[in-house]
Design a protein around this motif. Sequence first.
Motif, PDB file in Angstrom:
ATOM      1  N   UNK A 109      53.271  46.671  37.739  1.00  0.00           N
ATOM      2  CA  UNK A 109      53.892  46.320  38.900  1.00  0.00           C
ATOM      3  C   UNK A 109      53.078  46.097  39.974  1.00  0.00           C
ATOM      4  N   UNK A 110      53.586  45.155  41.143  1.00  0.00           N
ATOM      5  CA  UNK A 110      52.632  44.673  42.162  1.00  0.00           C
ATOM      6  C   UNK A 110      52.118  46.005  42.692  1.00  0.00           C
ATOM      7  N   UNK A 111      51.062  45.952  43.329  1.00  0.00           N
ATOM      8  CA  UNK A 111      50.138  47.153  43.862  1.00  0.00           C
ATOM      9  C   UNK A 111      49.411  48.111  42.907  1.00  0.00           C
ATOM     10  N   UNK A 112      49.816  48.023  41.570  1.00  0.00           N
ATOM     11  CA  UNK A 112      49.103  48.753  40.470  1.00  0.00           C
ATOM     12  C   UNK A 112      47.681  48.278  40.633  1.00  0.00           C
ATOM     13  N   UNK A 113      46.512  49.224  40.422  1.00  0.00           N
ATOM     14  CA  UNK A 113      44.991  48.990  40.353  1.00  0.00           C
ATOM     15  C   UNK A 113      45.114  48.225  39.020  1.00  0.00           C
ATOM     16  N   UNK A 114      44.433  47.009  38.837  1.00  0.00           N
ATOM     17  CA  UNK A 114      44.389  46.404  37.526  1.00  0.00           C
ATOM     18  C   UNK A 114      43.326  47.144  36.795  1.00  0.00           C
ATOM     19  N   UNK A 115      43.787  47.266  35.504  1.00  0.00           N
ATOM     20  CA  UNK A 115      42.583  48.093  34.602  1.00  0.00           C
ATOM     21  C   UNK A 115      41.528  47.196  34.249  1.00  0.00           C
ATOM     22  N   UNK A 116      40.340  47.881  34.077  1.00  0.00           N
ATOM     23  CA  UNK A 116      39.159  47.209  33.937  1.00  0.00           C
ATOM     24  C   UNK A 116      38.731  47.443  32.506  1.00  0.00           C
ATOM     25  N   UNK A 117      38.059  46.568  31.636  1.00  0.00           N
ATOM     26  CA  UNK A 117      37.184  46.636  30.381  1.00  0.00           C
ATOM     27  C   UNK A 117      36.413  45.592  30.254  1.00  0.00           C
ATOM     28  N   UNK A 118      35.443  45.824  29.417  1.00  0.00           N
ATOM     29  CA  UNK A 118      34.461  45.041  29.037  1.00  0.00           C
ATOM     30  C   UNK A 118      34.783  43.884  27.906  1.00  0.00           C
ATOM     31  N   UNK A 119      34.736  42.853  27.763  1.00  0.00           N
ATOM     32  CA  UNK A 119      35.313  41.901  26.595  1.00  0.00           C
ATOM     33  C   UNK A 119      34.135  40.940  26.398  1.00  0.00           C
ATOM     34  N   UNK A 120      34.270  40.648  24.992  1.00  0.00           N
ATOM     35  CA  UNK A 120      33.458  39.484  24.621  1.00  0.00           C
ATOM     36  C   UNK A 120      33.572  38.193  25.120  1.00  0.00           C
ATOM     37  N   UNK A 121      32.731  37.461  25.513  1.00  0.00           N
ATOM     38  CA  UNK A 121      32.742  36.255  26.196  1.00  0.00           C
ATOM     39  C   UNK A 121      32.454  35.011  25.244  1.00  0.00           C
ATOM     40  N   UNK A 122      32.964  33.752  25.605  1.00  0.00           N
ATOM     41  CA  UNK A 122      32.779  32.805  24.641  1.00  0.00           C
ATOM     42  C   UNK A 122      31.523  32.431  24.432  1.00  0.00           C
ATOM     43  N   UNK A 123      30.487  32.834  25.266  1.00  0.00           N
ATOM     44  CA  UNK A 123      29.049  32.411  25.081  1.00  0.00           C
ATOM     45  C   UNK A 123      28.405  33.658  24.270  1.00  0.00           C
ATOM     46  N   UNK A 124      29.128  34.648  23.915  1.00  0.00           N
ATOM     47  CA  UNK A 124      28.381  35.597  22.918  1.00  0.00           C
ATOM     48  C   UNK A 124      28.217  37.012  23.698  1.00  0.00           C
ATOM     49  N   UNK A 125      28.168  36.955  25.033  1.00  0.00           N
ATOM     50  CA  UNK A 125      27.873  38.187  25.770  1.00  0.00           C
ATOM     51  C   UNK A 125      29.106  38.740  25.900  1.00  0.00           C
ATOM     52  N   UNK A 126      29.159  39.825  26.923  1.00  0.00           N
ATOM     53  CA  UNK A 126      30.148  40.718  27.415  1.00  0.00           C
ATOM     54  C   UNK A 126      30.394  40.634  28.794  1.00  0.00           C
ATOM     55  N   UNK A 127      31.577  40.813  29.404  1.00  0.00           N
ATOM     56  CA  UNK A 127      31.844  40.751  30.565  1.00  0.00           C
ATOM     57  C   UNK A 127      33.049  41.541  30.900  1.00  0.00           C
ATOM     58  N   UNK A 128      33.065  42.093  32.355  1.00  0.00           N
ATOM     59  CA  UNK A 128      34.160  43.024  32.619  1.00  0.00           C
ATOM     60  C   UNK A 128      34.821  42.320  33.666  1.00  0.00           C
ATOM     61  N   UNK A 129      36.107  42.580  33.618  1.00  0.00           N
ATOM     62  CA  UNK A 129      37.233  41.936  34.650  1.00  0.00           C
ATOM     63  C   UNK A 129      36.928  42.214  35.919  1.00  0.00           C
ATOM     64  N   UNK A 130      36.219  43.365  36.083  1.00  0.00           N
ATOM     65  CA  UNK A 130      35.976  43.963  37.436  1.00  0.00           C
ATOM     66  C   UNK A 130      34.652  42.967  37.951  1.00  0.00           C
ATOM     67  N   UNK A 131      33.811  42.604  37.350  1.00  0.00           N
ATOM     68  CA  UNK A 131      32.641  42.205  37.308  1.00  0.00           C
ATOM     69  C   UNK A 131      32.928  40.574  37.910  1.00  0.00           C
ATOM     70  N   UNK A 132      33.748  39.927  37.200  1.00  0.00           N
ATOM     71  CA  UNK A 132      34.020  38.708  37.346  1.00  0.00           C
ATOM     72  C   UNK A 132      34.734  38.468  38.802  1.00  0.00           C
ATOM     73  N   UNK A 133      35.632  39.636  39.189  1.00  0.00           N
ATOM     74  CA  UNK A 133      36.508  39.451  40.347  1.00  0.00           C
ATOM     75  C   UNK A 133      35.482  39.834  41.407  1.00  0.00           C
ATOM     76  N   UNK A 134      34.503  40.875  41.463  1.00  0.00           N
ATOM     77  CA  UNK A 134      33.751  40.825  42.462  1.00  0.00           C
ATOM     78  C   UNK A 134      32.494  39.783  42.572  1.00  0.00           C
ATOM     79  N   UNK A 135      32.277  39.100  41.594  1.00  0.00           N
ATOM     80  CA  UNK A 135      31.453  38.042  41.594  1.00  0.00           C
ATOM     81  C   UNK A 135      32.044  36.622  42.366  1.00  0.00           C
ATOM     82  N   UNK A 136      33.268  36.441  41.949  1.00  0.00           N
ATOM     83  CA  UNK A 136      33.991  35.387  42.728  1.00  0.00           C
ATOM     84  C   UNK A 136      34.785  35.757  44.044  1.00  0.00           C
ATOM     85  N   UNK A 137      35.012  37.012  44.292  1.00  0.00           N
ATOM     86  CA  UNK A 137      35.188  37.661  45.498  1.00  0.00           C
ATOM     87  C   UNK A 137      36.584  37.168  45.915  1.00  0.00           C
ATOM     88  N   UNK A 138      37.577  36.480  45.122  1.00  0.00           N
ATOM     89  CA  UNK A 138      38.725  36.040  45.435  1.00  0.00           C
ATOM     90  C   UNK A 138      40.007  36.606  44.538  1.00  0.00           C
TER      91      UNK A 138
END
Length: 299
Positions: free
Chosen positions: A33-62
């Motif tokens: 539901x709207x207002x719910x804190x989005x769950x975070x998780x580290x997942x394999x990326x296309x380039x072979x590394x790992x990224x977390x959803x929160x890292x991406x969000x904080x990096x882009x700031x939007x």
Amino acid sequence: MKKLFLSTMLLLCGFVSTQAQELDAKYAVGLLSPGTQAPDMRIHSLDGGELSLSELREKNGSYQILDFWASWCPDCRKDIPKMKAIAKDYGEYGVWITGISFDTDSTAWRKCVKKNEMAWTQLSELKKWKRGTKIDSLYNVKWIPTLYLIDPDGKVVLGTVEVKRLRATIDSLIQAGKITKFMMPEFKNVTKYIADNLHYPKTAQKAGVQGRVVVKFKVDKDGKVFSPEVSSESNYSVLPRKKHSNLSESEKTDVQVAIGALKQEALRVVQSMPAWKPAQVNGRNITIRLRVPVRFALE
């Protein structure tokens, strides 16, 4: 005739809205539901590394779009052009897409992304959906494609299976002033600052080495320059112009020393720059990577 045309258009708009609501009512059942804190998780990326959803969000700031899809899903493939249009239309507002695939075949996944030029971050657990995956249970994904819009604070704004509804929500946030255009960092007269503060290394002058040193660096949330590094785009030449194969061993050594000196001086002058006006997304300062050419010319 105009009234009839307008009435028809209004009816079509109403049909589209109703159709989107019906699809959501059928396939978007149980989404966060709207207002719910989005769950975070580290997942394999296309380039072979790992990224977390929160890292991406904080990096882009939007605002972040989570696009749950798979290359084997016909409806997902049908929506790819629509998602590319979203990326194009809202890129200047700093709205970023993160694709989360339920592919198990990494080759098929990569092939689909490359073929369709899906130029946004792609992640996957590379496990069977609903059996081995975790991200689907965190986000209650029971149908694909499923889309989420997450705000800069990590809160769910929208969960839907309809691209049209996602687009309408983003448009309403822009109209309300909650999503604003991305602002690049600013530094007046960068070229002049570099020219005024650059020192041509004597070793490079003596060896007749000139070049264009491209320096990549970051500007943080306070406008400070950090992590400068020389890009592989840099290039160098020797005066009088000679092929490397025609140089003597001692000349080759002198040239390598000179190139190293040019690199160090370029890094020094970039690192010495005063604070920039930082980049902003939706009124928030963010860290961003830039590049600048530093030219050394004897001619």
